[in-house]
Each structure stands twice: as C-alpha cells, then as structure tokens.
Scaffold this active site. Sequence first.
Site, PDB file in Angstrom:
ATOM      1  CG  PHE A 296      -1.736   1.308   1.325  1.00 31.56           C
ATOM      2  CD1 PHE A 296      -3.091   1.286   1.065  1.00 31.56           C
ATOM      3  CD2 PHE A 296      -1.169   2.541   1.667  1.00 31.56           C
ATOM      4  CE1 PHE A 296      -3.870   2.456   1.142  1.00 31.56           C
ATOM      5  CE2 PHE A 296      -1.916   3.707   1.739  1.00 31.56           C
ATOM      6  CZ  PHE A 296      -3.270   3.654   1.466  1.00 31.56           C
ATOM      7  CD  GLU A 297       4.746   2.297  -3.034  1.00 28.79           C
ATOM      8  OE1 GLU A 297       5.569   2.558  -2.138  1.00 28.79           O
ATOM      9  OE2 GLU A 297       5.082   1.871  -4.163  1.00 28.79           O
TER      10      GLU A 297
END
Length: 433
Positions: A296-297
């Site tokens: 997740f980024e």
Amino acid sequence: MSVLHRLQRLRRRRGGWLQSPFLCVLGVACLLEIAFHASRYRVPVPPRELDTPFYESCQEPPTTPPETPRENAAIVMLARNQEAEKAARSVRSIEQRFNRWFRYPIVFLNDEPWSQEFISLMNATTSAPIFFESVPKAEWTFPTWMDKEAAQASIKNQGDRGILYAGKETYHHMCRFFSGSFYNIEALKKYKWYWRLEPDVEFSCSITYDPFVEMARHKKVYGFTISLWEEKRTCPSLFREVSDWKEKQGIPSTTLWKASVDASWAPWPFRSLLSWFSHRDKSGDGWNLCHYWSNFEIGDLDFFRGPKYQDLYQHLEHTGGFYFERWGDAAVHSLAVNMLAEPHQVHHFADIGYRHDWYYQCPANAPEGQLPESKALNEVKNTWATEIPGGMGCRCDCDGRRNRNHATYCLNKLKAPNTAHRPWSTWFLSFIF
C-alpha cells in the site's frame, strides 16, 4: 614513556589499571566521543504534530461522478491471470469503500498477455474506467549487461538458503521493476499520482475523502499505512550502497534519514571496523531495517521520476543487487524517501483500515463521527464496530481495540520526525535493536 610501556607497568601492579588516572581519562573521553557521535543522529522533537490525519471522522461522500476537483491519478495493480479471484477481491473492496464515489481509473499491469477471463471479471467488479496494460519485456528480465547464468545461480543459492522469496526469479524482476522503470512506463506517463493496490487485500473502513487531493493540498509526496522491519538476509549491502551514493552526491541528512539509522556505540577509531558488517555505512553506523510496506503506497510519480531518484536507481541497478541479493522495492523506496523527502512530505494514513496477508491496521471508529443518516454510506455499511474515544476511522468493521497485529517500533521510529508526543518504548528499544 610510550603508552604501551605505561599499560604494561600498570598491568603488573595490583589493581593498577583500575586506579590509573590515564585510563580513567581515556575511558571518559571515549564515552564523551560516543555520546557526541550518537547525538548527531538524534531526531529532535518538533514543536507540534507535523503529520496529522486529513480527517478524523466520516465525511459525506461526493456525488457520483464527483463534483469536486480530482487529481490526475490512477489506482495501479500488478497481477497475473491466475490471480483473477484475488485481484477481484481487492478491487471489490476498494470499490465498496472508496472508488464507488470517486471512480479513479484502475490500471492493471501484467508481464504476460491478459486472459479474457481476467478482463471480464474485472469489468464486472468495478464501475471505474479500467485499462489492461503490459509491462515492457525489457523491464521484466535481466539487464542486458548482466551475466544471466551467474544471476540465476545466485537466485537458486538464495532460495536454497531459505531467504524469503529469493528463490523466485520473477520476484527479483518484480522488485527491480517497482524500484525503477515502473514510474516511467508508457501506461502511467499521463498520471501524476498512483495508489498501489495488490491482489487479495482488504479495506475495512470507508474512505470518504479523496487521498490524492489531500496529498496534493498538503504537499505530500508519499503515503503509507504499515511499517515493518525488512528481512535482514534479503539486502545485506543495500544500505551501504545507498549511503555511499548519498555521500557522493553531498546530500545532507534529514531527520527522516536519521530516524532510519542506529548510531554505532563503538568508539572511534574502532567504529569504522563495523563497516565490514551488513547493513552498515562506511562509518560503521547501521540501518535499523525499518521500511514502509509498499504493497500500500500512494505516491507522487514526479518525485520518483525526478533526477535524484532516477540517478539513485541507476546506481543501484548497476551493482546487481536486485539479483545477486534480493533487494525489495519497499526497502529501496523507503531509503530513498527518507533521504530525498522532508519529514512533512510523508503521510501515515492512520485512518485507513487495511489488511495484506497476515498484517493489518485497524483504526477505531470516531465517536459521533459515523454520519448514521448518510444514505450514501448506508448503501455500503449501516453497521460498524464500536466507537472508541480517540478513534478516527469511518465505519470500520474491524475491532479498533487492537489497532494493529504487529510491533509498532518501526512505525514510531519513522514517524518520530513528525511526532511531538513519542512513546518512551521507541527510545528504549533503540538501545536493544
């Protein structure tokens, strides 16, 4: 009289060493030098919180399509045809919790041609525009200058030694791709922002604001949810290569960089001897292995397309570490962000409930902040977990009494430059790890 002769004479005396003013002075000098060196990596406490949640309760979702301005952004997933069901679970989750209101395009990437089954299933799962793109062949193979047989032998050896995922050739290709050429592929050139989405993840809270808009408004370049320790054996020389490049470029140490480093407690001149060990710079100071978990980024593509990051990537590329070790893109991104960005440019999405594999982040629901009369939200969830004082989540269905199921050491370390109120355990554990 030489120092050596003085020490020999003292050794012959009963209790001579302990009673020697010379050794006492030397010991105090060593302690002072060590303390001074460690102070260079001290992360000062900011006068106020520099990275607060964008919102701490539910917001009324926008109309569909949204009337408010959107950013030039895309949700991006790297997947394979055999991961269709896992990919669909992720797309279904982000559709339910966020994209039903914002309809950002989803770009699917694959190193092989897409199957019709995968395409049909994704089309049936989301209301957003979707695009099925291919990773260029040149970006999913060994570099042309590299000895392919030697690299493959190294990969097999890494696998035989039980290094996590290191025995999989495609995993090395993926880490190299996400570390460098991902940002410049044709499929993403028109976008400014990306949100990385992995197959088989779950969002447990509603996201009723636009993260891209808020990132741009607050001048952020990188956002994350979970921070963990890197697996030690995957990248023994990575920190040394990055720190050498940093010194060569004359880049000053930000407080984010200092938060990534554990200063050596060995005195000069013995400190530099530690540089022979893994995860150390040439001065002997060590990387604490803390990194942002990159599955997740949310990031600014222009930051990673910039000349400094790209030059760093080219330097790392030509060391061969993506294949002769198993350098992960999460570690590369983290060290680069902590070196090239200012602390206030990095955002922790503490309000987003997220799970990948075994690890999760689960914010507690905000008291009196769940908008029970909202028709848009009630179409998604009309029940939610207990509201807890201090909570900031929006209609989370996970148990916010246990915020996460992993150690918070790395999260606290990497947030320290932005945090005015720090847990004492972060300081204490720095002496242990």
